[in-house]
Scaffold this active site. Structure first.
Site, PDB file in Angstrom:
ATOM      1  N   ASP A  28      37.000  44.380  51.816  1.00 28.88           N
ATOM      2  CA  ASP A  28      35.946  44.932  50.980  1.00 28.88           C
ATOM      3  C   ASP A  28      34.346  44.968  51.542  1.00 28.88           C
ATOM      4  O   ASP A  28      34.171  43.683  52.309  1.00 28.88           O
ATOM      5  CB  ASP A  28      35.987  44.302  49.484  1.00 28.88           C
ATOM      6  CG  ASP A  28      37.134  44.181  49.058  1.00 28.88           C
ATOM      7  OD1 ASP A  28      37.493  45.299  48.413  1.00 28.88           O
ATOM      8  OD2 ASP A  28      37.843  43.189  49.037  1.00 28.88           O
TER       9      ASP A  28
ATOM     10  N   ASP B 167      42.991  43.672  50.885  1.00 30.12           N
ATOM     11  CA  ASP B 167      42.266  44.662  51.471  1.00 30.12           C
ATOM     12  C   ASP B 167      41.043  44.178  52.093  1.00 30.12           C
ATOM     13  O   ASP B 167      40.855  42.728  52.186  1.00 30.12           O
ATOM     14  CB  ASP B 167      42.015  45.851  50.436  1.00 30.12           C
ATOM     15  CG  ASP B 167      40.931  45.236  49.611  1.00 30.12           C
ATOM     16  OD1 ASP B 167      40.709  43.989  49.443  1.00 30.12           O
ATOM     17  OD2 ASP B 167      40.493  45.938  48.658  1.00 30.12           O
TER      18      ASP B 167
ATOM     19  N   ASP C  39      37.882  48.975  51.167  1.00 34.62           N
ATOM     20  CA  ASP C  39      36.919  49.648  50.162  1.00 34.62           C
ATOM     21  C   ASP C  39      35.694  49.601  50.762  1.00 34.62           C
ATOM     22  O   ASP C  39      35.142  48.523  51.180  1.00 34.62           O
ATOM     23  CB  ASP C  39      37.037  48.650  48.890  1.00 34.62           C
ATOM     24  CG  ASP C  39      38.220  49.050  48.133  1.00 34.62           C
ATOM     25  OD1 ASP C  39      39.207  49.951  48.325  1.00 34.62           O
ATOM     26  OD2 ASP C  39      38.924  48.056  47.206  1.00 34.62           O
TER      27      ASP C  39
HETATM   28  N1  CTP Z   1      35.655  45.501  42.066  1.00 34.45           N
HETATM   29  C1  CTP Z   1      35.199  46.274  41.274  1.00 34.45           C
HETATM   30  N2  CTP Z   1      35.676  47.423  40.792  1.00 34.45           N
HETATM   31  C2  CTP Z   1      36.786  47.949  41.387  1.00 34.45           C
HETATM   32  C3  CTP Z   1      37.347  47.021  42.154  1.00 34.45           C
HETATM   33  C4  CTP Z   1      36.938  45.685  42.626  1.00 34.45           C
HETATM   34  O1  CTP Z   1      33.907  45.915  40.671  1.00 34.45           O
HETATM   35  N3  CTP Z   1      37.236  48.982  40.964  1.00 34.45           N
HETATM   36  C5  CTP Z   1      35.243  44.262  42.338  1.00 34.45           C
HETATM   37  C6  CTP Z   1      35.921  43.198  41.487  1.00 34.45           C
HETATM   38  O2  CTP Z   1      34.915  42.191  41.258  1.00 34.45           O
HETATM   39  C7  CTP Z   1      36.617  42.389  42.489  1.00 34.45           C
HETATM   40  C8  CTP Z   1      36.122  42.571  43.846  1.00 34.45           C
HETATM   41  O3  CTP Z   1      35.698  43.851  43.620  1.00 34.45           O
HETATM   42  O4  CTP Z   1      36.698  41.052  42.425  1.00 34.45           O
HETATM   43  C9  CTP Z   1      37.222  42.693  44.925  1.00 34.45           C
HETATM   44  O5  CTP Z   1      38.303  43.134  44.570  1.00 34.45           O
HETATM   45  P1  CTP Z   1      39.619  43.291  45.305  1.00 34.45           P
HETATM   46  O6  CTP Z   1      39.673  43.759  46.703  1.00 34.45           O
HETATM   47  O7  CTP Z   1      40.605  43.965  44.375  1.00 34.45           O
HETATM   48  O8  CTP Z   1      40.203  41.701  45.121  1.00 34.45           O
HETATM   49  P2  CTP Z   1      39.760  40.457  46.101  1.00 34.45           P
HETATM   50  O9  CTP Z   1      39.193  39.315  45.243  1.00 34.45           O
HETATM   51  O10 CTP Z   1      39.004  40.836  47.406  1.00 34.45           O
HETATM   52  O11 CTP Z   1      41.145  39.947  46.637  1.00 34.45           O
HETATM   53  P3  CTP Z   1      42.136  40.576  47.780  1.00 34.45           P
HETATM   54  O12 CTP Z   1      41.963  39.556  48.813  1.00 34.45           O
HETATM   55  O13 CTP Z   1      43.653  40.307  47.314  1.00 34.45           O
HETATM   56  O14 CTP Z   1      41.649  41.897  48.000  1.00 34.45           O
HETATM   57 MN    MN Z   2      39.662  42.628  48.584  1.00 37.08          MN
HETATM   58 MN    MN Z   3      39.154  45.887  46.994  1.00 40.90          MN
END
Ligand code: CTP
Ligand code: MN
Ligand code: MN
Length: 483
Positions: free
Chosen positions: A329, A327, A430
């Protein structure tokens, strides 16, 4: 062999023949063993008279060790003894050479290139080839590069971590993730169990798996997990946006194996899950950095339109330098404390009006209502205003990929069959809004990785007596928040 970089020459060694020394980068020591003191001193004087730097004794500045009638192993042992008397244990490798290299060099008036016949042969030392690595025990205390040397081990350990998550065994899952994280931080490929000596966090189970892979090329436990019907089904079902481990497990026990089974069996799906099924293929196709940048521009435009002066930061995996993500963020704030309140509905409205949203769920912030203060969230979730969404991303002509280069190759399950050459794709985004005063903690908390965040908080608690969240750092000793 040794990188022949410029080494420091001590005053003691240079004092007597400073001007005569023409090759300060080549610091030679002649081994007296089997040669005798008089021949050594003769060669030393001769060498120095021709401008060579010949040291009295072995030191950390030595680059060439020359000997007569010794084997490489004998000279190795001799060097170890010199190190012991010098009180130095540093692994400093030097050229181990036969006297012929020195005599030829003196004859030609300069250090001749080292050839194979000049080198003394040493027997291989399996456990000494890789110097022991000093590794800190918390993941947040060490560098964990994205590209590392041990994916053949970490991929296997992460399968077991994921499987433990599927059975809600968090402790076990974290143990495997910690082991994998240690291996990611190693500056070299693990070739033998000896390379793992003194490393922290490697539990008995992880070591057993690593040993099996090193010896047989694969681990039977990892392979049987990977092949198991339950693991594959749990993976496929939890890959649906909006589906957690509990729901997937219930569906599995009811006989469902893939998202394709959800429709004919008439499962009740909430809005998130409906979108998850509809856009399954797109959402399981990795988001590229390029796509993240395009989305970044869109979010920036939306936010600036509804709140000029706002600050938008890309967080998550892309902030850590990843090339691909599941995703994108973002964290949003405004330098004027309070200006960010109730911002999310305005952003969402703007995006929706432009036809850019396929799905969104906004959650209001809850830190203002909290009685315990912002530092102690009730759960791992923070209390910021947030929006989990799916963007409709128009693609550049060159980027339209209708084949699914999916994370889950071979399992096309989405119900939204987009025609070939479709000009858009679905992307998970997100959005999080934080007040300016908590922005630093929120940035840290949303950058990840999940293990890094977890370890950072554990380190703060256990080693510093502090409590860290995405809102604040709380000092338990002083009962105060460090904002
Ligand atoms: N996070 C959080 N609360 C959530 C979801 C995520 O605090 N409900 C924070 C976490 O610290 C996480 C960061 O947001 O490490 C990013 O989450 P995520 O998008 O799930 O993972 P990524 O590390 O960005 O991996 P990806 O590249 O697969 O998205
Ligand atoms: Mn992410
Ligand atoms: Mn995320």
């Amino acid at each position: 062999m040794v990188p022949l970089k410029r080494r420091k020459v001590t005053t003691e060694q240079t004092a007597s023949h400073d001007e005569a020394c023409k090759y300060p980068d080549v610091a030679i020591v002649i081994v007296e063993r089997k040669m005798g003191a008089s021949r050594k001193s003769f060669l030393t004087r001769l060498g120095r008279s021709k401008g060579f730097l010949i040291q009295e004794s072995y030191s950390s500045s030595t680059t060439h060790v020359v000997s007569e009638n010794n084997t490489g192993d004998e000279v190795d042992i001799w060097i170890k003894k010199q190190k012991d008397t010098e009180g130095k244990a540093s692994a400093h490798s030097v050229n181990l050479l036969d006297i012929s290299w020195l005599t030829e060099s003196m004859a030609s008036g300069n250090p001749v290139p080292i050839q194979d016949r000049h080198r003394l042969k040493t027997s291989p030392k399996p456990f000494e080839t890789t110097p022991a690595v000093k590794m800190k025990s918390y993941a947040c205390q060490r560098r964990t590069p994205l590209k590392h040397h041990n994916s053949f081990l970490t991929d296997a350990l992460e399968i077991l971590a994921q499987n433990a998550e599927f059975s809600e065994n968090e402790g076990r899952s974290v143990a495997f993730r910690r082991s994998a994280s240690v291996l990611k931080a190693l500056p070299h490929v693990v070739r033998s169990m000896g390379d793992l000596k003194d490393l922290p966090c490697l539990g008995e189970h992880s070591l057993r798996v690593i040993k099996e892979i090193l010896e047989d090329g694969t681990s039977s436990e990892v392979e049987s997990t990977r092949q198991s019907e339950q693991f594959q089904a749990m993976k496929a079902l939890t890959d649906v946006f909006g589906v957690g481990v509990r729901t997937a497990d219930r569906w599995f026990r009811e006989g469902l194996r893939s998202p394709l089974d959800l429709i004919p069996t008439g499962q009740k799906l909430n809005h998130a899950q409906q979108a998850g099924v509809k856009y399954y293929n797109d959402l399981n196709t990795p988001v590229t950095k390029k796509e993240a940048m395009v989305i970044s521009d869109i979010v920036e435009k939306a936010v600036k339109a509804v709140l000029p002066g706002a600050i938008i930061t890309l967080t998550g995996g892309f902030r850590r330098g990843k090339e691909l993500g599941h995703d994108v963020d973002f964290l949003i704030t405004h330098p004027e404390e309070g200006a960010e309140e109730r911002l999310m509905p305005k952003i969402v409205n703007w995006l929706d009006n432009q036809g850019l949203l396929l799905y969104q769920k906004t959650t209001r912030n809850s830190y203002l209502e909290s009685k315990d203060g912002p530092a102690r969230p009730a759960s791992n979730m923070d209390r910021f205003e947030r929006c989990f969404s799916i963007f409709k991303l128009e693609q550049l002509e060159s980027d339209t990929h209708t084949e699914t280069s999916s994370y889950n190759s071979g399992r096309a399950a989405g119900t939204e069959e987009r025609h070939a050459g479709s000009t858009w794709r679905a992307v998970r985004v997100d959005l999080v809004v934080s007040p300016y005063s908590q922005f630093a903690f929120a940035t840290l908390g949303w950058t990840g990785s999940k293990l890094f965040e977890r370890e950072l908080r554990r380190w703060a608690g256990q080693e510093k007596g502090m409590s860290l969240s995405s809102h604040a750092l709380y000092d338990s000793k002083q009962s105060s928040c460090l904002l």
